[in-house]
Design an enzyme around this catalytic site. Structure first.
Site, PDB file in Angstrom:
ATOM      1  N   GLY A   5       0.972  -1.035   0.029  1.00 30.87           N
ATOM      2  CA  GLY A   5       0.070   0.150  -0.055  1.00 30.87           C
ATOM      3  C   GLY A   5       0.706   1.189  -0.009  1.00 30.87           C
ATOM      4  N   GLN A  45       3.247  10.109   0.822  1.00 33.55           N
ATOM      5  CA  GLN A  45       4.458   9.226   0.949  1.00 33.55           C
ATOM      6  C   GLN A  45       5.218   9.669  -0.233  1.00 33.55           C
ATOM      7  OE1 GLN A  45       2.693   5.401   2.003  1.00 33.55           O
ATOM      8  NE2 GLN A  45       4.591   5.147   2.906  1.00 33.55           N
ATOM      9  N   CYS A  62       6.342   0.023   7.180  1.00 31.97           N
ATOM     10  CA  CYS A  62       5.902   1.113   6.023  1.00 31.97           C
ATOM     11  C   CYS A  62       6.899   1.330   5.183  1.00 31.97           C
ATOM     12  CB  CYS A  62       5.565   2.344   6.971  1.00 31.97           C
ATOM     13  SG  CYS A  62       5.118   3.731   6.028  1.00 31.97           S
ATOM     14  N   LEU A  63       6.688   1.742   3.986  1.00 36.99           N
ATOM     15  CA  LEU A  63       7.634   2.015   2.916  1.00 36.99           C
ATOM     16  C   LEU A  63       8.537   3.368   3.466  1.00 36.99           C
ATOM     17  CD1 LEU A  63       5.977   1.406  -0.361  1.00 36.99           C
ATOM     18  CD2 LEU A  63       7.809  -0.066   0.694  1.00 36.99           C
ATOM     19  N   HIS A  86      -3.920   1.861   7.557  1.00 39.04           N
ATOM     20  CA  HIS A  86      -2.512   2.472   7.817  1.00 39.04           C
ATOM     21  C   HIS A  86      -2.439   3.542   6.939  1.00 39.04           C
ATOM     22  CE1 HIS A  86       1.753   1.524   7.684  1.00 39.04           C
ATOM     23  NE2 HIS A  86       1.712   2.310   6.727  1.00 39.04           N
ATOM     24  N   GLU A  87      -2.882   3.332   5.590  1.00 35.83           N
ATOM     25  CA  GLU A  87      -2.725   4.194   4.469  1.00 35.83           C
ATOM     26  C   GLU A  87      -3.585   5.537   4.836  1.00 35.83           C
ATOM     27  OE1 GLU A  87      -0.450   3.594   2.814  1.00 35.83           O
ATOM     28  OE2 GLU A  87      -0.369   1.605   3.121  1.00 35.83           O
ATOM     29  N   HIS A 102      -1.774   7.807   6.886  1.00 31.71           N
ATOM     30  CA  HIS A 102      -0.882   8.879   5.921  1.00 31.71           C
ATOM     31  C   HIS A 102      -1.508  10.124   5.728  1.00 31.71           C
ATOM     32  CE1 HIS A 102       2.802   6.340   5.976  1.00 31.71           C
ATOM     33  NE2 HIS A 102       2.441   5.372   5.680  1.00 31.71           N
TER      34      HIS A 102
HETATM   35 NI    NI Z   1       2.919   3.437   5.567  1.00 35.49          NI
END
Ligand code: NI
Length: 185
Positions: A61, A66, A107-108, A149-150, A153
């Protein structure tokens, strides 16, 4: 969200670019995203690029925040084969289960860090797709976690903010040191 499973490239017909991902504690990750006002060619290109970035980074995701675009756009693919992308534009959680569970997240934007976060095990989310069509999606388990989670963000919140101050400080120090070393290399 980050995942270690391998992925094929996606094919949407739109030329795609891999976008740079902001790394925690970059303050731009705290920006609250604005709603998308029109799902047009610009937004579809953003979705295509975000998808490519997610697959290339082996994520499940990615939120526009991000990649330093502060609009309410999310791409997700929790499938094993990496062939079932979901696009959520202007997502709203319309229902969340009272049942909550703690699961390990990555997380990326927080590379190499995994820790437990408690989330609702199921959610219903209403959103537009990249054609501007409204859908309501019922999600559970990994997909439900990923959506929550997304969506965090988009509110400027990274999952490590659920952790203790001690852990968060340690993570910040580690990632800032790693970035200094990258710059030097
Ligand atoms: Ni993340």
């Amino acid at each position: 969200m980050e995942d270690n499973r391998r992925h094929p490239t996606c094919h949407t017909g739109i030329p795609m670019a891999v976008l740079p991902i902001l790394v925690y504690p970059d303050p731009r990750l705290q920006t609250v995203a604005k709603p998308v006002t029109a799902v047009d060619a610009r937004v579809r290109q953003l979705v295509a690029d975000m998808r490519e970035t997610m697959y290339e980074s082996q994520g499940i995701g990615l939120a526009a925040t991000q990649v330093n675009v502060h609009e309410r756009v999310i791409v997700i693919d929790v499938s094993e084969k990496r062939d079932s992308p979901i696009t959520l534009i202007n997502p709203e959680i319309v229902w969340a289960s009272d049942e909550r569970r703690s699961g390990e997240e990555g997380c990326l934007s927080v590379p190499g860090i995994y820790d437990g976060v408690e989330r609702s095990v199921a959610v219903k989310v209403r959103a537009l797709d990249e054609n501007g069509q409204e859908h309501t999606l019922e999600a559970q388990d990994l997909l439900a976690i990923c959506i929550q989670h997304e969506m965090d963000h988009l509110q400027g919140k990274v999952f490590v903010e659920y952790l203790s101050l001690f852990k968060r400080t340690r993570i910040k120090t580690k990632l800032m040191k790693a970035q200094r070393e990258t710059v030097r290399a």
